[in-house]
Scaffold this motif. Structure first.
Motif, mmCIF file in Angstrom:
data_model
loop_
_atom_site.group_PDB
_atom_site.id
_atom_site.type_symbol
_atom_site.label_atom_id
_atom_site.label_comp_id
_atom_site.label_asym_id
_atom_site.label_seq_id
_atom_site.Cartn_x
_atom_site.Cartn_y
_atom_site.Cartn_z
ATOM 1 N N ARG A 90 0.828 -1.201 0.000
ATOM 2 C CA ARG A 90 0.000 0.000 0.000
ATOM 3 C C ARG A 90 0.868 1.258 0.000
ATOM 4 N NH1 ARG A 90 -4.381 -1.917 4.649
ATOM 5 N NH2 ARG A 90 -5.349 -3.590 3.418
ATOM 6 N N LEU A 91 1.957 1.233 0.744
ATOM 7 C CA LEU A 91 2.871 2.372 0.760
ATOM 8 C C LEU A 91 3.536 2.553 -0.605
ATOM 9 C CD1 LEU A 91 4.525 1.889 4.281
ATOM 10 C CD2 LEU A 91 2.892 3.660 3.607
ATOM 11 N N GLU A 92 3.927 1.450 -1.225
ATOM 12 C CA GLU A 92 4.529 1.516 -2.562
ATOM 13 C C GLU A 92 3.528 2.071 -3.573
ATOM 14 O OE1 GLU A 92 5.668 -2.514 -3.176
ATOM 15 O OE2 GLU A 92 7.538 -2.347 -2.021
ATOM 16 N N MET A 93 2.266 1.661 -3.432
ATOM 17 C CA MET A 93 1.204 2.162 -4.314
ATOM 18 C C MET A 93 1.049 3.671 -4.158
ATOM 19 S SD MET A 93 -2.868 1.280 -4.076
ATOM 20 C CE MET A 93 -3.037 2.297 -2.592
ATOM 21 N N GLU A 94 1.078 4.179 -2.938
ATOM 22 C CA GLU A 94 0.925 5.612 -2.707
ATOM 23 C C GLU A 94 2.113 6.382 -3.281
ATOM 24 O OE1 GLU A 94 -1.516 7.404 -1.692
ATOM 25 O OE2 GLU A 94 -2.867 5.758 -1.163
ATOM 26 N N GLU A 95 3.302 5.844 -3.131
ATOM 27 C CA GLU A 95 4.486 6.517 -3.675
ATOM 28 C C GLU A 95 4.433 6.547 -5.201
ATOM 29 O OE1 GLU A 95 7.778 8.765 -3.614
ATOM 30 O OE2 GLU A 95 6.586 8.136 -1.885
ATOM 31 N N TYR A 96 4.017 5.439 -5.780
ATOM 32 C CA TYR A 96 3.850 5.389 -7.236
ATOM 33 C C TYR A 96 2.814 6.415 -7.684
ATOM 34 C CZ TYR A 96 2.519 3.648 -11.847
ATOM 35 O OH TYR A 96 2.222 3.552 -13.193
ATOM 36 N N SER A 97 1.714 6.525 -6.961
ATOM 37 C CA SER A 97 0.635 7.444 -7.336
ATOM 38 C C SER A 97 1.099 8.893 -7.303
ATOM 39 C CB SER A 97 -0.564 7.253 -6.403
ATOM 40 O OG SER A 97 -1.093 5.951 -6.525
ATOM 41 N N LYS A 98 1.963 9.251 -6.363
ATOM 42 C CA LYS A 98 2.510 10.607 -6.321
ATOM 43 C C LYS A 98 3.315 10.895 -7.584
ATOM 44 C CE LYS A 98 2.829 10.819 -1.265
ATOM 45 N NZ LYS A 98 3.759 10.827 -0.096
ATOM 46 N N LYS A 99 4.127 9.943 -7.990
ATOM 47 C CA LYS A 99 4.927 10.122 -9.206
ATOM 48 C C LYS A 99 4.036 10.180 -10.440
ATOM 49 C CE LYS A 99 8.975 7.784 -7.259
ATOM 50 N NZ LYS A 99 9.856 6.587 -7.345
ATOM 51 N N TYR A 100 2.989 9.367 -10.443
ATOM 52 C CA TYR A 100 2.068 9.407 -11.576
ATOM 53 C C TYR A 100 1.371 10.757 -11.652
ATOM 54 C CZ TYR A 100 -2.112 8.586 -14.367
ATOM 55 O OH TYR A 100 -3.129 8.714 -15.296
ATOM 56 N N ILE B 73 -11.578 9.412 -13.842
ATOM 57 C CA ILE B 73 -11.288 8.804 -12.533
ATOM 58 C C ILE B 73 -10.627 7.441 -12.714
ATOM 59 C CG2 ILE B 73 -12.308 7.796 -10.442
ATOM 60 C CD1 ILE B 73 -12.441 10.758 -10.332
ATOM 61 N N VAL B 74 -9.521 7.232 -11.998
ATOM 62 C CA VAL B 74 -8.934 5.885 -11.883
ATOM 63 C C VAL B 74 -8.674 5.593 -10.416
ATOM 64 C CG1 VAL B 74 -7.821 5.992 -14.148
ATOM 65 C CG2 VAL B 74 -6.516 6.622 -12.104
ATOM 66 N N ALA B 75 -8.614 4.322 -10.078
ATOM 67 C CA ALA B 75 -8.224 3.894 -8.731
ATOM 68 C C ALA B 75 -6.704 3.780 -8.668
ATOM 69 C CB ALA B 75 -8.863 2.555 -8.386
ATOM 70 N N LYS B 76 -6.125 4.244 -7.582
ATOM 71 C CA LYS B 76 -4.672 4.161 -7.437
ATOM 72 C C LYS B 76 -4.187 2.716 -7.529
ATOM 73 C CE LYS B 76 -4.128 8.276 -4.506
ATOM 74 N NZ LYS B 76 -3.745 8.763 -3.152
ATOM 75 N N SER B 77 -4.954 1.796 -6.958
ATOM 76 C CA SER B 77 -4.536 0.395 -6.966
ATOM 77 C C SER B 77 -4.503 -0.167 -8.374
ATOM 78 C CB SER B 77 -5.464 -0.441 -6.086
ATOM 79 O OG SER B 77 -6.817 -0.319 -6.505
ATOM 80 N N ASP B 78 -5.414 0.280 -9.233
ATOM 81 C CA ASP B 78 -5.408 -0.182 -10.626
ATOM 82 C C ASP B 78 -4.229 0.409 -11.398
ATOM 83 O OD1 ASP B 78 -7.722 -1.684 -10.249
ATOM 84 O OD2 ASP B 78 -9.042 -0.044 -10.869
ATOM 85 N N ALA B 79 -3.958 1.696 -11.173
ATOM 86 C CA ALA B 79 -2.819 2.324 -11.833
ATOM 87 C C ALA B 79 -1.524 1.608 -11.462
ATOM 88 C CB ALA B 79 -2.740 3.803 -11.454
#
Length: 455
Positions: free
Chosen positions: A19-29, A435-441
């Motif tokens: 979940r933390l990795e997903m959030e970090e990825y989402s910031k970069k996205y 709209i996209v979900a962070k987990s899907d991205a």
């Protein structure tokens, strides 16, 4: 982790670390979204990140060896990145193909028009959009203009917080009786999509005053619009959505959510036996036409250049290489929206937050315009995702006969490649804000990386 799970969301399946990795990825996205606002800006940002990671222009190479990182810049609007594998290129490539153009409004060649003292921009919409969605929004103007002497001028108005924005009017409800009686598709016509530009003038006409402002700020004459590419997009940057911040709102998720996953994957994937290729194409939203679209020769030309650097210049080698290659067509899919449930067939619809979506076919009606992936390749992709713990699901573009759409999949299949559509499911596709979900991205990134690294 159970990778194919229709009962539990990706977030529920993820560990705290994931979940933390997903959030970090989402910031970069989100940073990518807010930087790569048009296909030209996306091209520029992709090349910047690639060069930082050690990629060099293909023309810098006299020969190719395993581990070499090359890129091809197609006229500043499409990009190809490749990492050379240990096997010869001719034995096949792992290709992820996405696109970096998005639905928008383009300025016409003579865009400045005045009506009753109000100056507007005349536009022509680009891609499949719902025209009524583009009114009453703050809008930016981004693009390039070439002057009479060939000088290039980059234009960006509305992106900085201190910039003015543009705005397309709608009719007030008090006078909307006739408009309300029309079909939704007819309430706002294409020619009504005219952003407000200005009203102030000391002269009888306002247009000359607006043109003078453009000349003072940018050195642009009215004739220069004839050699310009200027795009109107929402002047709204990406935002987290929901009290749990599980989603992202932005213009251009289609298809930058897959394009960023594609970019992040090729920059972080371990070099493998197969040559890894990330394609970022233009013009998908209008049929992949033009010399920056996938229907043109630039991608086969790129592959031919790779083969030439490995000693194979005959066309037969190009044909063999394409037949030996595998492709994920990285384009978005429609996620089931309960508010509009009648448009979907729930059993086969993708769901927001349940992983990267495999679409065996797109097209319309009787699969017209579809690639229709073969079972053998789908089986290989499933095995890759399951082995790498990639959350995935299946999906289709709504009910049979409801509508339909297409991707670059069928074009790349025409070259002989094995292809399947594999993209992020989303809501409000082609709207000014999607709209996209962070987990899907994040699942998209994991999927493309696993595919690149597979044998």
């Amino acid at each position: 982790m159970k990778t194919f799970d229709r009962e539990n969301s990706v977030w529920a399946r993820f560990s705290e670390e994931q979940r933390l990795e997903m959030e970090e990825y989402s910031k970069k996205y989100r940073h990518f979204l807010d930087t790569a606002r048009t296909e030209r800006l996306a091209n520029k940002e992709i090349i910047r990140q690639a060069e930082t990671a050690g990629f060099k222009p293909l023309h810098d190479y006299a020969t190719l060896k395993a581990g070499d990182k090359v890129y091809w810049n197609q006229k500043g609007k499409s990009v190809i990145l490749a990492v050379i594998g240990t096997e010869p290129v001719a034995q096949g490539m792992k290709i992820v193909g996405s696109h970096i153009d998005c639905p928008r409004l383009d300025l016409k060649a003579m865009p400045v028009a005045e009506k009753n003292g109000i100056v507007y921009f005349k536009t022509h919409y680009y891609g499949g959009l719902l025209k009524y969605q583009w009114v009453c929004l703050p809008l930016s103007l981004i693009g390039v203009v070439y002057t009479a002497d060939g000088r290039r001028i980059d234009v960006s108005i509305g992106e900085d917080p201190d910039d003015p924005v543009f705005f397309i009017n709608d009719l007030l409800p008090h006078l909307g009786k006739d408009q309300a009686a029309k079909k939704l598709s007819e309430a706002i016509s294409g020619e009504m999509l005219m952003p407000l530009v200005g009203t102030n003038s000391e002269e009888e006409k306002t247009k000359p005053a607006v043109l003078e402002l453009l000349k003072k700020k940018y050195g642009i004459e009215e004739e220069d619009f004839a050699s310009a590419e200027l795009e109107i997009i929402p002047a709204i940057k990406s935002r987290d959505v929901g009290l749990d911040r599980s989603m992202i709102m932005s213009h251009g998720h289609d298809d930058r959510v897959c394009s960023y996953g594609n970019l992040a994957a090729i920059l972080t994937a371990h070099a493998g036996t197969k040559t890894q290729v990330a394609l970022f194409a233009d013009k998908e939203e209008i049929g992949s036409v033009g010399n920056t679209g996938v229907h043109s020769a630039f991608f086969p030309d790129f592959v031919a250049e790779l083969l030439a650097l490995q000693g194979h210049t005959e066309e037969l080698w190009l044909r063999r290489t394409m037949r030996n290659s595998q492709v994920l067509s990285a384009d978005v899919c429609a996620a089931l929206d309960p508010v509009f449930a009648d448009a979907y067939e729930e059993t086969n619809a993708a769901r927001l937050g349940y992983g990267i979506c495999l679409c065996k076919y797109t097209g319309a009606r009787g699969k017209a315009g579809s690639n229709d992936a073969n079972a053998e390749f789908l089986s290989q992709v499933r095995q890759i995702f399951n082995a790498a713990d990639v959350p995935w699901q299946i999906g289709e573009l709504g009910k049979v006969d409801q509508g339909g759409g297409g991707t670059i999949a069928y074009i790349m299949a025409d070259w002989g490649c094995d292809v399947v559509d594999c993209g992020v499911a989303m809501h409000s596709m082609h709207a000014p804000l999607e709209i996209v979900a962070k987990s899907d991205a994040y699942s998209g990134y994991l999927a493309y990386k696993a595919f690149f690294e597979s044998k």
